[in-house]
Write a protein that holds these residues in place. Structure first.
Motif, short mmCIF file in Angstrom:
data_model
loop_
_atom_site.label_atom_id
_atom_site.label_comp_id
_atom_site.label_asym_id
_atom_site.label_seq_id
_atom_site.Cartn_x
_atom_site.Cartn_y
_atom_site.Cartn_z
N ASP A 26 0.86 -1.17 0.00
CA ASP A 26 0.00 0.00 0.00
C ASP A 26 0.90 1.23 0.00
O ASP A 26 2.12 1.11 0.04
CB ASP A 26 -0.92 0.01 1.22
CG ASP A 26 -2.14 0.91 1.02
OD1 ASP A 26 -3.07 0.85 1.86
OD2 ASP A 26 -2.15 1.68 0.04
N ASN A 30 1.12 7.05 3.47
CA ASN A 30 -0.19 7.30 4.06
C ASN A 30 -0.25 6.96 5.54
O ASN A 30 -1.21 7.33 6.22
CB ASN A 30 -1.27 6.49 3.35
CG ASN A 30 -1.63 7.05 2.00
OD1 ASN A 30 -1.27 8.18 1.66
ND2 ASN A 30 -2.32 6.26 1.19
N TYR A 31 0.77 6.25 6.04
CA TYR A 31 0.71 5.67 7.36
C TYR A 31 1.66 6.32 8.35
O TYR A 31 2.82 6.61 8.03
CB TYR A 31 1.01 4.17 7.30
CG TYR A 31 -0.03 3.38 6.56
CD1 TYR A 31 0.08 3.15 5.20
CD2 TYR A 31 -1.14 2.87 7.22
CE1 TYR A 31 -0.88 2.43 4.51
CE2 TYR A 31 -2.11 2.15 6.55
CZ TYR A 31 -1.98 1.93 5.20
OH TYR A 31 -2.94 1.22 4.53
N ARG A 52 3.63 10.78 9.07
CA ARG A 52 3.73 10.37 7.66
C ARG A 52 4.91 11.04 6.96
O ARG A 52 5.61 10.42 6.17
CB ARG A 52 2.45 10.70 6.93
CG ARG A 52 1.25 9.88 7.36
CD ARG A 52 0.08 10.16 6.45
NE ARG A 52 -0.29 11.57 6.47
CZ ARG A 52 -1.06 12.13 5.55
NH1 ARG A 52 -1.52 11.42 4.53
NH2 ARG A 52 -1.38 13.39 5.63
N THR A 99 -3.22 3.93 10.33
CA THR A 99 -3.90 4.88 9.46
C THR A 99 -3.85 6.27 10.07
O THR A 99 -4.18 6.45 11.24
CB THR A 99 -5.37 4.46 9.26
OG1 THR A 99 -5.40 3.15 8.70
CG2 THR A 99 -6.09 5.43 8.34
N ASN A 100 -3.42 7.23 9.24
CA ASN A 100 -3.31 8.59 9.74
C ASN A 100 -4.70 9.21 9.93
O ASN A 100 -5.55 9.12 9.03
CB ASN A 100 -2.52 9.43 8.75
CG ASN A 100 -2.34 10.85 9.24
OD1 ASN A 100 -1.59 11.08 10.17
ND2 ASN A 100 -3.03 11.79 8.64
N TYR A 109 -0.58 8.00 18.78
CA TYR A 109 -0.08 6.76 18.21
C TYR A 109 0.87 6.02 19.14
O TYR A 109 1.59 5.12 18.72
CB TYR A 109 0.57 7.03 16.86
CG TYR A 109 -0.43 7.55 15.86
CD1 TYR A 109 -0.63 8.92 15.68
CD2 TYR A 109 -1.21 6.68 15.11
CE1 TYR A 109 -1.58 9.40 14.79
CE2 TYR A 109 -2.16 7.15 14.21
CZ TYR A 109 -2.33 8.51 14.07
OH TYR A 109 -3.28 8.98 13.19
N TYR A 115 -2.83 1.01 15.56
CA TYR A 115 -2.11 0.44 14.43
C TYR A 115 -2.89 -0.70 13.79
O TYR A 115 -3.49 -1.53 14.48
CB TYR A 115 -0.72 -0.02 14.87
CG TYR A 115 0.14 1.15 15.26
CD1 TYR A 115 0.06 1.71 16.54
CD2 TYR A 115 1.00 1.74 14.33
CE1 TYR A 115 0.82 2.82 16.87
CE2 TYR A 115 1.77 2.84 14.68
CZ TYR A 115 1.66 3.38 15.94
OH TYR A 115 2.41 4.46 16.27
N ASP A 116 -2.84 -0.73 12.47
CA ASP A 116 -3.61 -1.71 11.70
C ASP A 116 -2.76 -2.88 11.23
O ASP A 116 -3.29 -3.97 10.99
CB ASP A 116 -4.22 -1.02 10.48
CG ASP A 116 -5.02 0.21 10.86
OD1 ASP A 116 -4.60 1.33 10.50
OD2 ASP A 116 -6.05 0.06 11.53
N TYR A 117 -1.48 -2.66 11.07
CA TYR A 117 -0.61 -3.69 10.49
C TYR A 117 0.65 -3.81 11.34
O TYR A 117 1.19 -2.80 11.81
CB TYR A 117 -0.23 -3.32 9.05
CG TYR A 117 -1.44 -3.09 8.17
CD1 TYR A 117 -1.89 -1.80 7.90
CD2 TYR A 117 -2.14 -4.17 7.63
CE1 TYR A 117 -3.01 -1.59 7.12
CE2 TYR A 117 -3.26 -3.96 6.83
CZ TYR A 117 -3.68 -2.67 6.59
OH TYR A 117 -4.79 -2.47 5.80
#
Length: 128
Positions: A26, A30-31, A52, A99-100, A109, A115-117
Motif C-alpha cells: 500500500d 499514508n501511514y 507520515r 492509518t493517519n 499513536y 495500528y492496523d498492520y
C-alpha cells in the motif's frame, strides 16, 4: 500492508543496532509508523512513533536521547537507530503501520490499538 523487520541481534551493553522495517502492499506515506517492544511476560509498549512526513515524532521516556527513528518514503522503509543499548532494552521489536487521522497528535499513536498492520518482530538481546 506487509511489514518485514530486520537488523536485530545480540550486542553488548553500550553497543548499537539499526533496525529496518520494509513495507509493501500500500502507499507507505499514508501511514504513521511506530516501533514497539515486547519483553518476556510483558505487554507490548511504544518505543517511538513517526508521522507520515517524518517531521513529527513521539519517543518513550526510556529511549529519548538514545534511539532515533527515521523513515524514507521513497524506499518505503522505516529505521530505528539504537545507541547506548542496555540490558533492559532486550525485547522483540515490532514495527507497525497506523492509518493517519487528521488532527490527532503524534502521541495518539503511542497506543498499540492505533495500528492496523504489524511485522513479525525482530529479537534484540543486549548482554551486560
Amino acid at each position: 500492508v506487509q511489514l518485514v523487520e530486520s537488523g536485530g541481534g545480540l550486542v553488548q551493553a553500550g553497543g548499537t543496532l539499526r533496525l529496518s522495517c520494509a513495507a509493501s502492499g500500500d502507499t507507505f506515506s499514508n501511514y504513521v509508523m511506530g516501533w514497539f517492544l515486547q519483553s518476556l511476560g510483558k505487554v507490548r509498549a511504544i518505543v517511538v512513533a513517526i508521522s507520515r512526513s517524518g517531521g513529527t515524532t513521539y519517543y518513550s521516556d526510556s529511549v529519548k536521547g538514545r534511539f532515533t527513528i527515521s523513515r524514507d518514503n521513497a524506499k518505503v522503509t522505516v529505521y530505528l537507530q539504537m545507541n547506548s543499548l542496555q540490558p533492559e532494552d532486550t525485547a522483540v521489536y515490532f514495527c507497525a503501520a497506523g492509518t493517519n487521522l487528521s488532527f490527532k497528535p503524534i502521541s495518539y499513536y503511542s497506543n498499540t490499538a492505533r495500528y492496523d498492520y504489524w511485522g513479525q518482530g525482530t529479537q534484540v538481546t543486549v548482554s551486560s
